[in-house]
Write an enzyme that holds these catalytic residues in place. Structure first.
Site, PDB file in Angstrom:
ATOM      1  N   ASN A 158       0.807  -1.293   0.123  1.00 35.17           N
ATOM      2  CA  ASN A 158      -0.115   0.121   0.113  1.00 35.17           C
ATOM      3  C   ASN A 158       0.744   1.298  -0.069  1.00 35.17           C
ATOM      4  OD1 ASN A 158       0.673  -0.369   2.640  1.00 35.17           O
ATOM      5  ND2 ASN A 158      -1.087   0.394   3.385  1.00 35.17           N
ATOM      6  N   GLU A 254       5.503  -4.358  11.996  1.00 35.70           N
ATOM      7  CA  GLU A 254       4.307  -3.272  11.788  1.00 35.70           C
ATOM      8  C   GLU A 254       3.335  -4.016  10.960  1.00 35.70           C
ATOM      9  OE1 GLU A 254       4.297  -0.435  13.254  1.00 35.70           O
ATOM     10  OE2 GLU A 254       6.273   0.327  13.456  1.00 35.70           O
ATOM     11  N   CYS A 288      -2.934   0.712   7.224  1.00 37.91           N
ATOM     12  CA  CYS A 288      -3.026  -0.189   8.381  1.00 37.91           C
ATOM     13  C   CYS A 288      -3.812   0.785   9.425  1.00 37.91           C
ATOM     14  CB  CYS A 288      -1.836  -0.247   8.826  1.00 37.91           C
ATOM     15  SG  CYS A 288      -0.631   0.883   9.031  1.00 37.91           S
TER      16      CYS A 288
HETATM   17  P1  NAP Z   1       1.277  -9.110   3.346  1.00 39.24           P
HETATM   18  O1  NAP Z   1       0.470  -9.914   2.408  1.00 39.24           O
HETATM   19  O2  NAP Z   1       1.558  -9.402   4.613  1.00 39.24           O
HETATM   20  O3  NAP Z   1       2.842  -9.093   2.403  1.00 39.24           O
HETATM   21  C1  NAP Z   1       3.556  -7.727   3.109  1.00 39.24           C
HETATM   22  C2  NAP Z   1       5.052  -8.223   2.588  1.00 39.24           C
HETATM   23  O4  NAP Z   1       5.302  -9.541   3.108  1.00 39.24           O
HETATM   24  C3  NAP Z   1       5.155  -8.131   1.077  1.00 39.24           C
HETATM   25  O5  NAP Z   1       6.310  -7.919   0.462  1.00 39.24           O
HETATM   26  C4  NAP Z   1       4.876  -9.666   0.596  1.00 39.24           C
HETATM   27  O6  NAP Z   1       5.708 -10.117  -0.600  1.00 39.24           O
HETATM   28  C5  NAP Z   1       5.698 -10.281   1.862  1.00 39.24           C
HETATM   29  N1  NAP Z   1       5.595 -11.761   2.172  1.00 39.24           N
HETATM   30  C6  NAP Z   1       4.665 -12.668   2.116  1.00 39.24           C
HETATM   31  N2  NAP Z   1       4.714 -13.713   2.615  1.00 39.24           N
HETATM   32  C7  NAP Z   1       5.931 -13.758   2.974  1.00 39.24           C
HETATM   33  C8  NAP Z   1       6.771 -14.830   3.680  1.00 39.24           C
HETATM   34  N3  NAP Z   1       6.421 -16.120   3.862  1.00 39.24           N
HETATM   35  N4  NAP Z   1       8.003 -14.305   4.251  1.00 39.24           N
HETATM   36  C9  NAP Z   1       8.523 -13.209   4.076  1.00 39.24           C
HETATM   37  N5  NAP Z   1       7.686 -12.056   3.491  1.00 39.24           N
HETATM   38  C10 NAP Z   1       6.407 -12.441   2.898  1.00 39.24           C
HETATM   39  O7  NAP Z   1       0.675  -7.715   3.528  1.00 39.24           O
HETATM   40  P2  NAP Z   1      -0.065  -6.604   2.345  1.00 39.24           P
HETATM   41  O8  NAP Z   1      -1.231  -7.399   1.825  1.00 39.24           O
HETATM   42  O9  NAP Z   1       1.197  -6.106   1.385  1.00 39.24           O
HETATM   43  O10 NAP Z   1      -0.381  -5.205   3.242  1.00 39.24           O
HETATM   44  C11 NAP Z   1      -1.398  -5.308   3.953  1.00 39.24           C
HETATM   45  C12 NAP Z   1      -1.305  -5.654   5.373  1.00 39.24           C
HETATM   46  O11 NAP Z   1      -0.239  -4.943   5.879  1.00 39.24           O
HETATM   47  C13 NAP Z   1      -2.703  -5.172   6.247  1.00 39.24           C
HETATM   48  O12 NAP Z   1      -2.844  -6.224   7.177  1.00 39.24           O
HETATM   49  C14 NAP Z   1      -2.033  -3.953   6.834  1.00 39.24           C
HETATM   50  O13 NAP Z   1      -2.668  -3.639   8.077  1.00 39.24           O
HETATM   51  C15 NAP Z   1      -0.672  -4.253   7.169  1.00 39.24           C
HETATM   52  N6  NAP Z   1      -0.007  -2.913   7.200  1.00 39.24           N
HETATM   53  C16 NAP Z   1       0.658  -2.488   8.320  1.00 39.24           C
HETATM   54  C17 NAP Z   1       1.043  -1.419   8.293  1.00 39.24           C
HETATM   55  C18 NAP Z   1       1.762  -0.853   9.623  1.00 39.24           C
HETATM   56  O14 NAP Z   1       2.652   0.123   9.639  1.00 39.24           O
HETATM   57  N7  NAP Z   1       1.345  -1.105  10.988  1.00 39.24           N
HETATM   58  C19 NAP Z   1       1.379  -0.747   7.573  1.00 39.24           C
HETATM   59  C20 NAP Z   1       1.041  -0.985   6.156  1.00 39.24           C
HETATM   60  C21 NAP Z   1       0.310  -2.159   6.106  1.00 39.24           C
HETATM   61  P3  NAP Z   1       4.494 -10.474  -1.634  1.00 39.24           P
HETATM   62  O15 NAP Z   1       3.812  -9.410  -1.926  1.00 39.24           O
HETATM   63  O16 NAP Z   1       5.285 -11.016  -2.694  1.00 39.24           O
HETATM   64  O17 NAP Z   1       3.615 -11.623  -1.022  1.00 39.24           O
HETATM   65  O1  G3P Z   2      -0.798   1.496   6.147  1.00 39.88           O
HETATM   66  C1  G3P Z   2       0.338   2.197   6.075  1.00 39.88           C
HETATM   67  C2  G3P Z   2       0.426   2.935   7.443  1.00 39.88           C
HETATM   68  O2  G3P Z   2       1.477   3.247   7.852  1.00 39.88           O
HETATM   69  C3  G3P Z   2      -0.319   4.165   7.334  1.00 39.88           C
HETATM   70  O3  G3P Z   2       0.349   5.146   7.210  1.00 39.88           O
HETATM   71  O4  G3P Z   2       0.301   7.666   6.776  1.00 39.88           O
HETATM   72  O5  G3P Z   2      -1.625   6.509   5.868  1.00 39.88           O
HETATM   73  O6  G3P Z   2      -1.242   6.838   8.351  1.00 39.88           O
HETATM   74  P1  G3P Z   2      -0.690   6.678   7.062  1.00 39.88           P
END
Ligand code: NAP
Ligand code: G3P
Length: 482
Positions: A158, A254, A288
């Site tokens: 994202n 995160e 997130c």
């Molecule tokens: P995701 O599916 O968990 O993927 C995140 C990253 O991990 C991608 O680069 C993905 O690569 C990689 N990945 C997947 N499986 C893996 C494994 N087994 N080992 C190592 N890396 C692996 O998350 P997303 O769909 O991109 O993002 C959405 C989620 O992220 C939501 O739950 C959101 O809340 C969370 N998020 C949290 C924050 C925060 O700061 N707290 C910020 C942004 C997003 P691939 O794309 O190749 O699968």
């Molecule tokens: O999902 C990404 C998280 O880091 C949110 O950032 O700047 O949209 O609050 P922001």
């Protein structure tokens, strides 16, 4: 027009296209066109990237800090010079509206400059033994920070540029070398950002990239013997998997969230409604820190919902290339299926649809559901889409209790005109950050950003990120008979 280019990976200062496996095609969630093709790296190529980072680390750490800072400044400028191209790429690759895409790039350039300044200003300290009871005047400790070594930065789809830069910049300023594993959807944008970092003059090996599906290359790179630290942003599911796999490698995680907006009867409801709508639906709720549930005291719920409805219905929905669009197609069909099914289940269980919810392909019209109760999944599960549940409560105590019953603990908002009450609620909320009279949000990027419970561990934010990716090193001087 489709882009058939295969994007290689930066390894030891050179771009290499994988020869071992067929490339991965990245298609646009906007119109299905080909955004680019990525290398799906083999174990041998992952080893090369890791070896490159390891070999370069000591000489990069020895670079004078002012020169590291100069490189960050130059990279920031290059990012800004390419803002049109990069923002167009973000728009097509992850369906981010143009205004948010431009803002992501400018924010990343600002973050790099600020990181350079903070990195330059961090000094070691001297601690004297006799400041502790019984300690000796003859002892003095010089405490400096040393790099972790090689940092593996894993970023989500994202914020392909910003959530990579916010790891890479502080890691490099701390003297670490970096391997970036971008999300597959978002990798083309991320690799263009890496081109800027390289063109700024980073020495070979300081920054390396690896691409391939996380489900395929994830374990090989996270468990790699040459990785000393993992800085991961993504889902709770993958974060937990990584932390179990790597056990002794230090991590920052995160992860997901279910941020609540608590609305008390004395709140300015127009102000709260403006903030909630922006917080819940910008980039279609794929943040997130999006508002993911409203906990409103019943006696003002009807009035709040009316104000929310009017604002939601005025949001522009559709193609991210069009001016003023807020709600755009979700990143994948799988995401849209998930959001739709979560919403439909709640409706079947008795929630009331106030507005929205129509689906066209991956596009879901911004939906507001009233009378969501705590026995429905929608009250607890993170949709990562434009669907917002309203849970009515009888008191502020009940709001806090339901807020804290979540497995997540990223942020919470409290809307009230009583600052004393806001602080008392903030003290009881089990989250990393409480926003008083504002939507949840990361930043400004020098603020600490962290999640508790299933929302993660470790703290980001420029200075916090540098500190998290370095460790104190104490050299103690023992003088004879002072
Ligand atoms: P995701 O599916 O968990 O993927 C995140 C990253 O991990 C991608 O680069 C993905 O690569 C990689 N990945 C997947 N499986 C893996 C494994 N087994 N080992 C190592 N890396 C692996 O998350 P997303 O769909 O991109 O993002 C959405 C989620 O992220 C939501 O739950 C959101 O809340 C969370 N998020 C949290 C924050 C925060 O700061 N707290 C910020 C942004 C997003 P691939 O794309 O190749 O699968
Ligand atoms: O999902 C990404 C998280 O880091 C949110 O950032 O700047 O949209 O609050 P922001």
């Amino acid at each position: 027009m489709s882009n058939t280019r295969i994007y290689g990976n930066l390894i030891n200062g050179e771009w290499r296209v994988s020869r071992d496996n067929p490339p991965i095609e990245v298609s646009s969630p906007v119109d299905g066109s080909l955004v680019g093709r990525l290398s799906s790296m083999s174990q041998e190529e992952l080893d090369l990237a890791a070896a490159s980072a390891k070999a370069a680390q000591k000489s990069w750490a020895a670079y004078p800090v002012y020169r590291k800072a100069e490189l960050m400044y130059r990279a920031a400028q290059l990012l800004e010079e390419r803002v049109e191209e990069l923002s167009d790429c973000l728009t097509m690759e992850i369906a981010k509206d143009k205004k948010s895409a431009v803002s992501e790039i400018k924010r990343s350039a600002d973050l790099l400059r600020y990181t350079a300044d903070v990195g330059k200003s961090l000094q070691g300290e001297a601690i004297f033994g006799d400041s502790f009871p019984g300690g000796s005047r003859d002892k003095m400790s010089c405490v400096t920070r040393t790099p972790m070594g090689t940092v593996l930065a894993i970023s989500p789809f994202n914020y392909p540029i910003n959530l990579a830069i916010s790891k890479i910049g502080p890691a490099l300023m701390g003297g670490n070398t970096v391997i970036l594993k971008p999300a597959t959807q978002g990798a083309v944008s991320a690799l263009k950002m890496v081109e800027c970092m390289q063109q700024a003059g980073l020495p070979a090996g300081a920054l390396n990239t690896v691409t391939g599906l996380g489900s395929v290359i994830g374990d090989a790179i996270t468990g790699h013997k040459d990785v000393d630290f993992i800085n991961f942003t993504g889902s709770t599911e993958v974060g937990e998997h990584i932390s179990q796999l790597v056990s002794m490698t230090p991590v920052i995680l995160e992860l997901g969230g279910k941020d609540a907006a608590i609305v008390l009867p004395d709140a300015d409801l127009d102000f709260a409604a403006d903030n909630i709508v922006e917080g819940a639906y910008s980039y279609s709720g794929q943040r997130c820190t999006a508002v993911k549930r409203i906990l409103v005291v019943d006696k003002v719920a009807d009035a709040l919902i009316e104000k929310l409805k009017a604002r939601i219905e005025s949001l522009k929905v559709g193609d991210p290339r069009e001016e003023g669009v807020t709600v755009t197609p979700l990143v994948s069909e799988k995401s849209a299926d998930f959001v739709e099914s979560l919403m439909n289940r709640a409706l079947k269980q008795g929630a009331r649809l106030v507005t929205g919810g129509r689906r066209e392909g991956n596009l879901i019209y911004p939906a507001l559901l009233d009378r969501v109760t705590t026995d429905m999944d929608l009250a607890w599960v993170e949709p990562f889409g434009p669907v917002l549940p309203v849970v009515r409560v009888q008191s502020e105590d009940e709001a806090v209790e339901i807020a804290n019953r979540s497995e997540y603990g990223l942020q919470s908002s409290v809307f009230t005109n009583n600052l004393n009450r806001a602080f008392s609620i903030a003290a009881r909320l089990e989250v990393g950050t409480v926003q008083i009279n504002n939507k949840p949000e990361r930043g400004p990027d020098n603020f600490p950003f962290l999640g508790v419970k299933s929302s993660g561990m470790g703290t980001q934010g420029v200075r916090y990120s540098i500190e998290s990716m370095t460790r104190p090193k104490a050299v103690t001087i023992n003088l004879a008979g002072g």
